[in-house]
Design a protein around this motif. Structure first.
Motif, PDB file in Angstrom:
ATOM      1  N   ARG A  14      -3.904   8.107  -2.241  1.00  0.00           N
ATOM      2  CA  ARG A  14      -2.525   7.807  -2.636  1.00  0.00           C
ATOM      3  C   ARG A  14      -2.420   7.373  -4.094  1.00  0.00           C
ATOM      4  O   ARG A  14      -1.320   7.277  -4.639  1.00  0.00           O
ATOM      5  CB  ARG A  14      -1.947   6.687  -1.771  1.00  0.00           C
ATOM      6  N   GLY A  15      -3.554   7.072  -4.702  1.00  0.00           N
ATOM      7  CA  GLY A  15      -3.521   6.533  -6.052  1.00  0.00           C
ATOM      8  C   GLY A  15      -3.208   5.056  -6.091  1.00  0.00           C
ATOM      9  O   GLY A  15      -2.701   4.547  -7.100  1.00  0.00           O
ATOM     10  N   VAL A  16      -3.526   4.344  -4.992  1.00  0.00           N
ATOM     11  CA  VAL A  16      -3.259   2.910  -4.898  1.00  0.00           C
ATOM     12  C   VAL A  16      -4.594   2.164  -4.859  1.00  0.00           C
ATOM     13  O   VAL A  16      -5.513   2.539  -4.115  1.00  0.00           O
ATOM     14  CB  VAL A  16      -2.445   2.578  -3.623  1.00  0.00           C
ATOM     15  N   ASP A  17      -4.713   1.118  -5.655  1.00  0.00           N
ATOM     16  CA  ASP A  17      -5.917   0.286  -5.653  1.00  0.00           C
ATOM     17  C   ASP A  17      -5.919  -0.619  -4.423  1.00  0.00           C
ATOM     18  O   ASP A  17      -4.860  -0.995  -3.909  1.00  0.00           O
ATOM     19  CB  ASP A  17      -5.991  -0.566  -6.915  1.00  0.00           C
ATOM     20  N   MET A  18      -7.116  -0.990  -4.002  1.00  0.00           N
ATOM     21  CA  MET A  18      -7.221  -1.935  -2.884  1.00  0.00           C
ATOM     22  C   MET A  18      -6.617  -3.277  -3.289  1.00  0.00           C
ATOM     23  O   MET A  18      -6.905  -3.795  -4.372  1.00  0.00           O
ATOM     24  CB  MET A  18      -8.681  -2.129  -2.486  1.00  0.00           C
ATOM     25  N   PRO A  19      -5.769  -3.862  -2.448  1.00  0.00           N
ATOM     26  CA  PRO A  19      -5.200  -5.180  -2.770  1.00  0.00           C
ATOM     27  C   PRO A  19      -6.288  -6.231  -2.937  1.00  0.00           C
ATOM     28  O   PRO A  19      -7.384  -6.122  -2.381  1.00  0.00           O
ATOM     29  CB  PRO A  19      -4.323  -5.474  -1.548  1.00  0.00           C
ATOM     30  N   LEU A  20      -5.968  -7.244  -3.688  1.00  0.00           N
ATOM     31  CA  LEU A  20      -6.927  -8.322  -3.950  1.00  0.00           C
ATOM     32  C   LEU A  20      -6.756  -9.502  -3.000  1.00  0.00           C
ATOM     33  O   LEU A  20      -7.379 -10.544  -3.202  1.00  0.00           O
ATOM     34  CB  LEU A  20      -6.793  -8.805  -5.393  1.00  0.00           C
ATOM     35  N   HIS A  21      -5.916  -9.332  -1.983  1.00  0.00           N
ATOM     36  CA  HIS A  21      -5.746 -10.386  -0.991  1.00  0.00           C
ATOM     37  C   HIS A  21      -5.775  -9.747   0.393  1.00  0.00           C
ATOM     38  O   HIS A  21      -5.098  -8.752   0.637  1.00  0.00           O
ATOM     39  CB  HIS A  21      -4.425 -11.139  -1.209  1.00  0.00           C
ATOM     40  N   ALA A  27      -9.940   2.226   2.125  1.00  0.00           N
ATOM     41  CA  ALA A  27     -10.229   2.472   0.715  1.00  0.00           C
ATOM     42  C   ALA A  27     -10.098   3.963   0.391  1.00  0.00           C
ATOM     43  O   ALA A  27      -9.578   4.338  -0.672  1.00  0.00           O
ATOM     44  CB  ALA A  27     -11.629   1.967   0.375  1.00  0.00           C
ATOM     45  N   GLU A  28     -10.555   4.824   1.306  1.00  0.00           N
ATOM     46  CA  GLU A  28     -10.459   6.272   1.075  1.00  0.00           C
ATOM     47  C   GLU A  28      -8.996   6.726   1.075  1.00  0.00           C
ATOM     48  O   GLU A  28      -8.585   7.530   0.222  1.00  0.00           O
ATOM     49  CB  GLU A  28     -11.251   7.013   2.155  1.00  0.00           C
ATOM     50  N   ARG A  29      -8.207   6.234   2.019  1.00  0.00           N
ATOM     51  CA  ARG A  29      -6.799   6.649   2.106  1.00  0.00           C
ATOM     52  C   ARG A  29      -6.000   6.154   0.905  1.00  0.00           C
ATOM     53  O   ARG A  29      -5.154   6.880   0.366  1.00  0.00           O
ATOM     54  CB  ARG A  29      -6.186   6.127   3.403  1.00  0.00           C
ATOM     55  N   ILE A  45       4.074  -2.073  -5.231  1.00  0.00           N
ATOM     56  CA  ILE A  45       3.618  -3.308  -5.886  1.00  0.00           C
ATOM     57  C   ILE A  45       2.454  -2.914  -6.787  1.00  0.00           C
ATOM     58  O   ILE A  45       1.289  -2.886  -6.354  1.00  0.00           O
ATOM     59  CB  ILE A  45       3.191  -4.372  -4.856  1.00  0.00           C
ATOM     60  N   PRO A  46       2.704  -2.543  -8.024  1.00  0.00           N
ATOM     61  CA  PRO A  46       1.639  -2.026  -8.892  1.00  0.00           C
ATOM     62  C   PRO A  46       0.608  -3.068  -9.279  1.00  0.00           C
ATOM     63  O   PRO A  46      -0.527  -2.721  -9.606  1.00  0.00           O
ATOM     64  CB  PRO A  46       2.409  -1.521 -10.129  1.00  0.00           C
ATOM     65  N   ASN A  47       0.994  -4.340  -9.242  1.00  0.00           N
ATOM     66  CA  ASN A  47       0.067  -5.395  -9.633  1.00  0.00           C
ATOM     67  C   ASN A  47      -0.868  -5.699  -8.463  1.00  0.00           C
ATOM     68  O   ASN A  47      -0.460  -6.223  -7.436  1.00  0.00           O
ATOM     69  CB  ASN A  47       0.832  -6.654 -10.030  1.00  0.00           C
ATOM     70  N   ARG A  48      -2.133  -5.362  -8.629  1.00  0.00           N
ATOM     71  CA  ARG A  48      -3.120  -5.567  -7.563  1.00  0.00           C
ATOM     72  C   ARG A  48      -3.230  -7.028  -7.155  1.00  0.00           C
ATOM     73  O   ARG A  48      -3.512  -7.350  -6.011  1.00  0.00           O
ATOM     74  CB  ARG A  48      -4.491  -5.106  -8.075  1.00  0.00           C
ATOM     75  N   VAL A  81       0.818  -1.216   0.000  1.00  0.00           N
ATOM     76  CA  VAL A  81       0.000   0.000   0.000  1.00  0.00           C
ATOM     77  C   VAL A  81       0.850   1.264   0.000  1.00  0.00           C
ATOM     78  O   VAL A  81       0.321   2.367   0.124  1.00  0.00           O
ATOM     79  CB  VAL A  81      -0.948   0.009   1.224  1.00  0.00           C
ATOM     80  N   GLN A  82       2.177   1.117  -0.115  1.00  0.00           N
ATOM     81  CA  GLN A  82       3.055   2.275  -0.113  1.00  0.00           C
ATOM     82  C   GLN A  82       3.330   2.747  -1.546  1.00  0.00           C
ATOM     83  O   GLN A  82       3.267   1.975  -2.495  1.00  0.00           O
ATOM     84  CB  GLN A  82       4.389   1.939   0.573  1.00  0.00           C
ATOM     85  N   VAL A  83       3.646   4.031  -1.648  1.00  0.00           N
ATOM     86  CA  VAL A  83       3.958   4.637  -2.943  1.00  0.00           C
ATOM     87  C   VAL A  83       5.415   5.061  -2.941  1.00  0.00           C
ATOM     88  O   VAL A  83       5.892   5.670  -1.971  1.00  0.00           O
ATOM     89  CB  VAL A  83       3.050   5.849  -3.215  1.00  0.00           C
ATOM     90  N   CYS A  84       6.122   4.748  -3.985  1.00  0.00           N
ATOM     91  CA  CYS A  84       7.531   5.111  -4.110  1.00  0.00           C
ATOM     92  C   CYS A  84       7.733   5.806  -5.456  1.00  0.00           C
ATOM     93  O   CYS A  84       7.498   5.213  -6.515  1.00  0.00           O
ATOM     94  CB  CYS A  84       8.422   3.868  -4.019  1.00  0.00           C
ATOM     95  N   GLY A  85       8.141   7.082  -5.435  1.00  0.00           N
ATOM     96  CA  GLY A  85       8.340   7.826  -6.675  1.00  0.00           C
ATOM     97  C   GLY A  85       7.061   8.062  -7.442  1.00  0.00           C
ATOM     98  O   GLY A  85       7.070   8.124  -8.678  1.00  0.00           O
ATOM     99  N   GLY A  86       5.929   8.164  -6.702  1.00  0.00           N
ATOM    100  CA  GLY A  86       4.654   8.435  -7.345  1.00  0.00           C
ATOM    101  C   GLY A  86       3.939   7.218  -7.868  1.00  0.00           C
ATOM    102  O   GLY A  86       2.818   7.335  -8.391  1.00  0.00           O
TER     103      GLY A  86
END
Length: 887
Positions: free
Chosen positions: A287-294, A281-283, A201-204, A192-197
């Motif tokens: 951040r521009g991060v999708d909810m993980p699928l696991h 989900a709101e946070r 882990i971009p793959n949900r 759920v962290q963002v590195c360099g925008g």
């Protein structure tokens, strides 16, 4: 391994001990909650190992490499001040120093001698950073305690070695669980962290949302708190706020505070979880991060909170509806479960203990938010009715929790469960899925939820074959979400309300107006059963729909010393039909909720609230269901008081899926239902605890069975006659004194719980434009309760008073009339025309309802309605229903 400039002065043995201490601190040690908060970690202290791939994060294989240094584990700078790389203090499970050294021997490839290990440890700062928990701070593990006892009793060196190896194997297995948990936490944080925008882990489909969930000791949340009045308040009753904490890796910490009457249990925990996921989900969207699928949730082993079928079903719903592809639900082993959540609670307790004044829950919330900036704190005003919503799914698992019988057989309930959609499984796994016989007629669907179980978190093997847990065909028929109305709050007992108001008066005299106002509003709203502030938390994301390595074996020792208890086998779980909830035995609490410490139980004071959140129909019955009312009429004494023949009573009534039941009964042996067929009415069910020992109408499961009947058949008329013994004048005059005040208060509380449940049904029927009929003796003290007085004051509610001797109530054997003055509260005008003011016109003396006659207790005899009264009631009901059908 990084090298400190002074590391060249350390021998290989010293470096080895420092490596072990850090490895134990980072992966095995736990936090112990203390009032001082000394074990609380800061944000930059979580030096956790890097994650394994998702497919391995919860399937860690124990190997020789996992026992020693692990690749990828960040180690501290080696040197004399190696322990300075960590700041928080952590604790290993309670053990002797010899056992601590044995852990090191199992870990190291070239261990140093015991005396060298002790010297290196004692002279380093690890002595302060890595400690062994005191026995009073550590919950006892039964296996550890039995092995320690055996170590003291052994008589030969061979036996001592056996016990030592068994204990080392047990501790090693526990440490593997902790290491597995640490890896999953790190993977969750990275997901759920963002590195360099961009997300790390971009793959949900490779991302994991991991969280720890627990409840805090309520004693730390007595409200109000005033340091200057500590001695005065020590003897005063104060409500205890419930605190529910969640730590979500990489997102933050959350704390939910609830009033005492909101209660605890599965519904509250599910509500807290759903609200926490909404915040996540709101946070993540910000951040521009999708909810993980696991998902991965770690809880304690308390069945009353999270480890129950309701919570597991909620995770199953998220999986089936496509919110996630899989959900892991796991727990540590009993006696080895102190975690970062405990340390978090410790810090909260420290912050609260230093406050001079906390007058109401809002003050608690503001105090925590001001001092702990990383906390998200909310006041939980109401909980959703998840148990009623999920009940129609119709499945549950047995063997979910540890039982005494399982312990005797050396079986242990599994600690790790994984729910996966069928479509997400590899083809080779789909063929191994076991289906319970009662689900075998359903066709396989890609959205079916499959259940996997492992004995421990780090076990490399499944405990049994995967099973079909929640078929999509049943899940798809659920309503989108629970009822919009919250579950009722627990009603305070009379004494609790009185004592809380007394405390409010005390606060007012000391000029603490906020405290007094909070207590007064709490009691008033509780007695009213409603308040505008009792609103459900906003939840949207959850309800959207998207189209045996832990078991250590020691060979060759069983014939010398029986240590089988240290190597338990997993307890099998089974998917069974959730058609009839099991009886829930309510045990009296040791202390009254809200009472000062040391006050012994007089009453629990936790009957359900007066205004229900009754569930709406969610699943229509597909097959024909036979009404259980007719067969039940033959059971128990007095069941045939209306002289209906056994042959007629046993006639089966078919209720089709499109039928609506006309009459059902609650707290009643079959009285009206068996005769419905003679008045062209459809009889439903008669719910009675006397004839059905498995039915506990005072408990959650018993009430769920009643609501399920209402949900499926929507009875037009519900006859309600809760037990009245505790409300009689005779009870107040004589029996109360004879049974003792403590016993009386406990029984009165149980009676109140049943009374309030009957009022809940009546209120629901009225709101749904259906009918109810509540019956109690006219002289019962129950009519003075706030619940019944509010019901009688509602629009369209009628009160009818009459004597049963007008309708054929006579003494068995002698035929003398018995005048039993009765009161009906209902919304049936035709009932009022028949029974309203129908008082006695007898010219002979009446028999008192005391003693027995012809071997029959008159009090039991009068519990059944005379046949003439039953016929009159059904005739009036038939007339009312006929008019409605014409309209």
């Amino acid at each position: 391994m990084q090298c400190h400039p002074r590391s060249v002065s350390l021998t290989a043995g010293q470096q080895d001990v420092h490596k072990f201490c850090y490895h134990a601190w980072a992966n095995w040690a736990m936090h112990i909650p203390t009032e001082e908060g000394s074990a609380f970690p800061t944000e930059n202290q979580d030096l956790q190992p890097r994650p394994l791939p998702l497919g391995l994060c919860d399937h860690v294989v124990a190997s020789d490499e996992s026992q020693g240094q692990m690749d990828g584990v960040p180690e501290p700078l080696l040197g004399a001040d190696a322990a300075l790389a960590v700041e928080s203090r952590r604790f290993l499970p309670h053990q002797t120093f010899q056992e601590f050294y044995e852990m090191y021997v199992n870990w190291s490839e070239d261990p140093v001698h015991l005396s060298s290990f002790r010297r290196i440890y004692m002279k380093s700062t690890w002595q302060d950073k890595l400690r062994i928990a005191d026995s009073q701070h550590h919950g006892k593990c039964s296996t550890c305690e039995r092995l320690k006892m055996l170590r003291k009793q052994v008589t030969t060196s061979t036996q001592e070695k056996q016990v030592q190896e068994a204990h080392s194997g047990h501790v090693k297995s526990v440490m593997l669980d902790r290491n597995c948990d640490a890896l999953a936490q790190q993977l969750g944080a990275d997901s759920v962290q963002v590195c360099g925008g961009v997300p790390k882990i971009p793959n949900r489909e490779r991302a994991l949302l991991s969280w720890t969930q627990d409840s805090m000791d309520q004693a730390k949340f007595r409200c109000p708190r005033h340091v200057s009045m500590a001695k005065v308040l020590a003897d005063s009753w104060r409500p205890q706020l419930a605190a529910h904490g969640i730590i979500i890796d990489g997102v933050g910490k959350m704390l939910f505070l609830a009033d005492m009457d909101v209660g605890k249990g599965a519904d509250v925990q599910c509500t807290v979880t759903c609200r926490a996921l909404e915040v996540v989900a709101e946070r993540l969207a910000d951040r521009g991060v999708d909810m993980p699928l696991h998902f991965r949730c770690v809880s304690d082993n308390a069945t009353s909170d999270s480890k129950n079928n309701t919570f597991l079903k909620l995770l199953g719903i998220l999986t089936a509806r496509g919110r996630v592809n899989s959900a892991v639900f796991c727990q540590g082993r009993v006696g080895h479960t102190h975690s970062r959540q405990d340390a978090s609670f410790s810090h909260v307790a420290t912050v609260l203990s230093k406050a001079q004044t906390l007058q109401d829950p809002q003050a608690f919330k503001e105090r925590i938010e001001f001092n702990l900036m990383d906390y998200h704190v909310e006041l939980l005003q109401a909980a959703m009715d998840f148990q009623a919503w999920l009940f129609p799914v119709g499945t549950r698992i047995t063997g979910f929790n540890q039982t005494k019988e399982a312990t005797k057989q050396n079986l242990e309930a599994c600690h790790s469960y994984k729910l996966v959609r069928r479509e997400c499984l590899p083809e080779k796994w789909r063929s191994l899925v076991v289906t319970a016989p009662f689900l075998s007629h359903l066709e396989a669907h890609p959205r079916d939820v499959i259940l996997f179980s492992k004995q421990y978190m780090a076990s490399s093997q499944l405990s049994q074959k995967p099973m079909l847990y929640m078929p999509w065909e049943l899940v798809s028929k659920l309503s989108p979400k629970p009822m919009p109305e919250p579950i009722p709050r627990h009603c305070f007992s009379e004494r609790q309300a009185k004592e809380f108001l007394k405390t409010a008066s005390l606060m007012e005299s000391w000029k603490y107006k906020d405290s007094a106002l909070y207590l007064q509003n709490l009691v008033r709203n509780n007695q009213q059963g409603s308040s505008p502030s009792w609103a459900l938390p906003p939840v949207k994301w959850v309800f959207q729909i998207d189209t045996d390595e832990g078991k250590v074996c020691v060979e060759g020792l069983a014939d010398q010393l029986d240590l089988g208890f240290a190597f338990t086998s997993p307890l099998d779980i089974t998917v069974v039909k959730d058609a009839k909830p099991a009886k829930k035995n309510a045990k009296p609490e040791a202390n009254v909720q809200g009472a000062p410490p040391g006050h012994h139980a007089i009453e629990k004071g936790a009957p359900p609230g007066q205004h229900p959140a009754a569930p709406q129909p969610a699943v229509e019955p597909e097959a024909k269901v036979k009404a259980a009312a007719a067969p039940k009429a033959t059971r128990g004494r007095g069941a045939m008081s209306d002289n209906v023949s056994v042959e007629r009573v046993n006639a089966t009534i078919e209720i089709n899926s499109h039928d609506v039941v006309d009459v059902s009964e609650l707290f009643s042996r079959p009285r009206l239902v068996p005769r419905c067929q003679y008045f062209s009415l459809v009889g439903g069910e008669s719910f009675d605890m006397k004839d059905d020992e498995e039915l506990d109408l005072g408990g959650v499961n018993g009430r769920a069975s009643v609501w399920s009947h209402i949900r499926l058949y929507q009875p037009r008329v519900f006859i309600l006659s809760p037990p009245c013994t505790l409300y009689s004048a005779l009870m107040h005059l004589w029996c109360r004194r004879a049974m003792g005040e403590d016993k009386y208060q406990r029984r009165r509380e149980e009676a109140d719980r049943l009374l309030y449940f009957a009022v809940e049904i009546a209120e629901y029927q009225r709101r749904q434009n259906l009918h109810f009929l509540f019956e109690h003796p006219d002289g019962a003290s129950s009519w003075e309760t706030g619940a019944l007085r509010r019901l009688c004051g509602q629009d369209g509610v009628l009160v009818s008073r009459f004597d049963q001797c007008r309708f054929g109530l006579v003494c068995p054997g002698t035929g003398e009339p018995i005048r039993k003055r009765t009161r009906f509260v209902h919304n049936l005008p035709d009932i009022d025309r028949v029974f309203g003011n129908a008082f006695c016109t007898c010219s002979t003396d009446h028999r008192q309802i005391q003693g027995s006659e012809a071997g029959v207790q008159l009090s039991s005899h009068c519990e059944s309605y005379p046949q003439e009264m039953v016929n009159a009631m059904l005739s009036a009901i038939r007339a009312e229903i006929s008019v409605e059908m014409l309209d």
